[in-house]
Design an enzyme around this catalytic site. Structure first.
Site, PDB file in Angstrom:
ATOM      1  N   SER A  11       0.831  -1.221   0.000  1.00 34.67           N
ATOM      2  CA  SER A  11       0.000   0.000   0.000  1.00 34.67           C
ATOM      3  C   SER A  11       0.864   1.269   0.000  1.00 34.67           C
ATOM      4  O   SER A  11       1.619   1.521   0.949  1.00 34.67           O
ATOM      5  CB  SER A  11      -0.907  -0.060   1.239  1.00 34.67           C
ATOM      6  OG  SER A  11      -1.167   1.219   1.755  1.00 34.67           O
TER       7      SER A  11
HETATM    8  N1  GSH Z   1      -5.910   8.911   1.171  1.00 32.95           N
HETATM    9  C1  GSH Z   1      -5.693   7.777   2.023  1.00 32.95           C
HETATM   10  C2  GSH Z   1      -5.842   6.513   1.177  1.00 32.95           C
HETATM   11  C3  GSH Z   1      -5.966   5.277   2.043  1.00 32.95           C
HETATM   12  C4  GSH Z   1      -6.339   4.077   1.185  1.00 32.95           C
HETATM   13  O1  GSH Z   1      -7.261   4.154   0.329  1.00 32.95           O
HETATM   14  N2  GSH Z   1      -5.649   2.960   1.424  1.00 32.95           N
HETATM   15  C5  GSH Z   1      -5.962   1.770   0.669  1.00 32.95           C
HETATM   16  C6  GSH Z   1      -4.747   0.862   0.578  1.00 32.95           C
HETATM   17  S1  GSH Z   1      -3.567   1.566  -0.508  1.00 32.95           S
HETATM   18  C7  GSH Z   1      -7.057   1.007   1.389  1.00 32.95           C
HETATM   19  O2  GSH Z   1      -7.011   0.858   2.587  1.00 32.95           O
HETATM   20  N3  GSH Z   1      -8.036   0.533   0.620  1.00 32.95           N
HETATM   21  C8  GSH Z   1      -9.080  -0.264   1.159  1.00 32.95           C
HETATM   22  C9  GSH Z   1     -10.417   0.205   0.743  1.00 32.95           C
HETATM   23  O3  GSH Z   1     -10.543   1.295   0.179  1.00 32.95           O
HETATM   24  O4  GSH Z   1     -11.373  -0.525   1.017  1.00 32.95           O
HETATM   25  C10 GSH Z   1      -4.284   7.877   2.651  1.00 32.95           C
HETATM   26  O5  GSH Z   1      -3.424   8.529   2.050  1.00 32.95           O
HETATM   27  O6  GSH Z   1      -4.070   7.332   3.744  1.00 32.95           O
END
Ligand code: GSH
Length: 218
Positions: A11
């Site tokens: 991630s």
């Molecule tokens: N803008 C957030 C993005 C966080 C994010 O979307 N992380 C992803 C992993 S790269 C996630 O947890 N996705 C799971 C989902 O959206 O269900 C940050 O910079 O922390």
């Protein structure tokens, strides 16, 4: 003082926070979250972060999500005026400007282009999505003109770390960077940063997953 990072190596935002913790030399506990097993959607995790996303950082009893905001907090709370995020308003503006550009344009262009590949079974990046990524890279190339770091100082800043986490992912997916000599030289320079190898490992995991799904090179 306790500091806990919930994250997954592939991630990019998780790696942004990991790089910040390592470049600040902070002691922290890490908890791996297996997103394939939906560990970020369990009741316990949703109590920490109702958005169900990683990374999450808990400092004593203060719970945070949103990677770039976490990085800013870590400097403000635990290493005030560190060169990663100096207090001088003009320097801080430059760092925030680069970091917000990364979040709202560069990383956003990657999510738009890559989500159909990673989650919807598409095998080719749409040309208009690729054009947007290239346009963002041209902007990043311009930010680095005459400078070694996105901070515009002799020191890297948290914007360098967030851009590194995203950029390395598409680099390892096969992006050709011949047209971006400033970015190529900056990426080489980043190899001196704490956590560079950890970031590379996660970026390669994500990049290779992506590459394997693509029928045409990035
Ligand atoms: N803008 C957030 C993005 C966080 C994010 O979307 N992380 C992803 C992993 S790269 C996630 O947890 N996705 C799971 C989902 O959206 O269900 C940050 O910079 O922390």
């Amino acid at each position: 003082m306790s500091l806990t990072l919930y994250y997954a190596p592939p991630s990019p935002p998780s790696r942004t926070v990991l790089l910040t913790l390592m470049n600040l030399g902070l002691d922290y506990e890490s908890k791996l979250i297996n997103t394939m097993a939906s560990e970020h959607k369990t009741e316990e995790f949703l109590q920490l972060n109702p958005q169900g996303t990683i990374p999450v950082v808990v400092h004593d009893d203060f719970v945070m999500n949103e990677s770039r905001a976490i990085c800013a907090y870590l400097v403000n709370a635990l290493a005030p005026n560190h060169s990663l995020y100096p207090e001088d308003p003009k320097l801080r503006f430059i760092i925030d400007q680069r970091m917000f550009y990364d979040a709202s344009s560069f990383t956003a262009s990657l999510y738009t282009a890559l989500t159909p590949i990673m989650r919807k079974g598409q095998t080719v990046i749409q040309p208009e999505h690729k054009d947007k990524i290239i346009s963002c890279l041209q902007t990043l190339e311009g930010f680095l003109e005459g400078f070694e770091w996105f901070s515009t100082t002799e020191n890297p800043c948290i914007a360098d770390l967030s851009i590194l986490a995203s950029f390395s992912t598409i680099y390892h997916a096969g992006l050709d960077i011949a047209d971006f000599p400033n970015i190529a030289a900056w990426y080489e320079r980043c190899s001196s940063l704490a956590g560079f190898e950890e970031n590379e490992k996660g970026a390669k995991m994500f990049g290779l997953m992506l590459k394997n799904k693509l029928t045409e090179p990035f």
